[in-house]
Design an enzyme around this catalytic site. Sequence first.
Site, PDB file in Angstrom:
ATOM      1  N   GLY A  48       0.780  -1.237   0.000  1.00  0.00           N
ATOM      2  CA  GLY A  48       0.000   0.000   0.000  1.00  0.00           C
ATOM      3  C   GLY A  48       0.812   1.286   0.000  1.00  0.00           C
ATOM      4  O   GLY A  48       0.329   2.336  -0.414  1.00  0.00           O
ATOM      5  N   GLU A 103       3.261   4.440   5.849  1.00  0.00           N
ATOM      6  CA  GLU A 103       2.046   3.620   5.730  1.00  0.00           C
ATOM      7  C   GLU A 103       0.991   4.320   4.882  1.00  0.00           C
ATOM      8  O   GLU A 103       0.938   5.554   4.833  1.00  0.00           O
ATOM      9  CB  GLU A 103       1.453   3.380   7.125  1.00  0.00           C
ATOM     10  N   ASP A 104       0.139   3.541   4.259  1.00  0.00           N
ATOM     11  CA  ASP A 104      -0.973   4.108   3.509  1.00  0.00           C
ATOM     12  C   ASP A 104      -2.105   4.522   4.442  1.00  0.00           C
ATOM     13  O   ASP A 104      -2.653   5.613   4.336  1.00  0.00           O
ATOM     14  CB  ASP A 104      -1.480   3.118   2.444  1.00  0.00           C
ATOM     15  N   ASP A 107      -5.688   1.582  10.581  1.00  0.00           N
ATOM     16  CA  ASP A 107      -7.055   1.167  10.867  1.00  0.00           C
ATOM     17  C   ASP A 107      -7.116   0.741  12.334  1.00  0.00           C
ATOM     18  O   ASP A 107      -7.211   1.583  13.216  1.00  0.00           O
ATOM     19  CB  ASP A 107      -7.384   0.037   9.878  1.00  0.00           C
ATOM     20  N   LYS A 135      -7.655   6.363  10.394  1.00  0.00           N
ATOM     21  CA  LYS A 135      -9.049   6.075  10.740  1.00  0.00           C
ATOM     22  C   LYS A 135      -9.107   5.841  12.248  1.00  0.00           C
ATOM     23  O   LYS A 135      -9.225   4.703  12.697  1.00  0.00           O
ATOM     24  CB  LYS A 135      -9.476   4.770  10.044  1.00  0.00           C
ATOM     25  N   PHE A 156     -14.452   1.962   4.361  1.00  0.00           N
ATOM     26  CA  PHE A 156     -13.479   1.206   3.572  1.00  0.00           C
ATOM     27  C   PHE A 156     -13.142   1.987   2.306  1.00  0.00           C
ATOM     28  O   PHE A 156     -14.022   2.358   1.537  1.00  0.00           O
ATOM     29  CB  PHE A 156     -14.030  -0.182   3.220  1.00  0.00           C
ATOM     30  N   VAL A 157     -11.862   2.245   2.115  1.00  0.00           N
ATOM     31  CA  VAL A 157     -11.442   3.055   0.971  1.00  0.00           C
ATOM     32  C   VAL A 157     -10.498   2.263   0.062  1.00  0.00           C
ATOM     33  O   VAL A 157      -9.864   1.302   0.494  1.00  0.00           O
ATOM     34  CB  VAL A 157     -10.736   4.358   1.424  1.00  0.00           C
ATOM     35  N   ASP A 163      -6.219  -1.362  -1.637  1.00  0.00           N
ATOM     36  CA  ASP A 163      -6.860  -2.323  -2.539  1.00  0.00           C
ATOM     37  C   ASP A 163      -8.164  -2.876  -1.979  1.00  0.00           C
ATOM     38  O   ASP A 163      -8.436  -2.830  -0.783  1.00  0.00           O
ATOM     39  CB  ASP A 163      -5.923  -3.509  -2.773  1.00  0.00           C
ATOM     40  N   ARG A 169      -5.414  -0.394  -6.565  1.00  0.00           N
ATOM     41  CA  ARG A 169      -4.254   0.302  -5.988  1.00  0.00           C
ATOM     42  C   ARG A 169      -3.763   1.413  -6.913  1.00  0.00           C
ATOM     43  O   ARG A 169      -3.142   2.371  -6.466  1.00  0.00           O
ATOM     44  CB  ARG A 169      -3.091  -0.685  -5.762  1.00  0.00           C
TER      45      ARG A 169
END
Length: 185
Positions: A48, A103-104, A107, A135, A156-157, A163, A169
Site C-alpha cells: 500500500g 504507511e498508507d 485502521d 481512521k 473502507f477506501v 486495494d 491500488r
Amino acid sequence: MTKSIHDDIERILVSESEIQEICKKLGKAITADYKTKEPIILLGLLKGCVPFMGDIIKHLNIPLEMEFMDVESYKGGVSSTGDIKIRMDINTPIKGRNILICEDIIDTGKTLDTVIKLLLHRGAKNVEVVTLLDKPAARVIPLKPKYIGITIPKEFVVGYGMDYKEYYRNLPYVGILKNNVIDKE
Ligand code: IMP
Ligand code: MG
C-alpha cells in the site's frame, strides 16, 4: 475488456491534488524535524505504501535510505513480536538507527503496533510513523502516528495504494467503492 476502474467508484474522498498538497506539507514537517539528526531509514510497508512513498520522498530534503517490509498481522492475534507474519523483511541492519515507517492507512493499529515492537526489539534507536490516512474511530490498539496526512471516517477506501481484493491500488485518488462491487459475504 475496456472496463474502467473509475466506474466502480461511488465517490472520491481525497483527490489527486489534495494528496499532492498533503505530501508537500508532510515533507516539509519531516524535513524540519530530521535535518539535524542522523540519516533515517524510510521504511515502506508493502504494498500500500508504494504511491505515497513515491510522492512524499520528493519533498524530503534529508539524507535517507529506502527499505521495504511486507508484513501480515495475524487476525485476532495478540500484538507481540511473535504474532507477525513477515512475507519480506528489511534488508539492512537497523541497530541504533532512526526509522520512519511509511504507511498508507492506519485502521485497528495492529499491523503498526507489531512492526514497531519488532523494530525496537531489534535495536532501532527511534521509530516514528508517517501515514497518508488515519481512521482513529477503528482503532483497537492505542497508537498515535507522528505524521498524519488526513483523518477519515471509519469507511473502507481504495486507491492510491489501497486495494479491494488486490485491485484499485493504481487509482490516483482515494475513493469509496460502489456497493454492487463489494461481494456480499
Ligand atoms: P490495521 O492493522 O488494522 O491498522 O490495518 C492496516 C492495514 O490494513 C493497512 O496498511 C491497509 O493495508 C489495510 N487497510 C486498512 N483499512 C483499509 C481500507 O479502508 N482500505 C484498504 N485497506 C485497508
Ligand atoms: Mg498497508
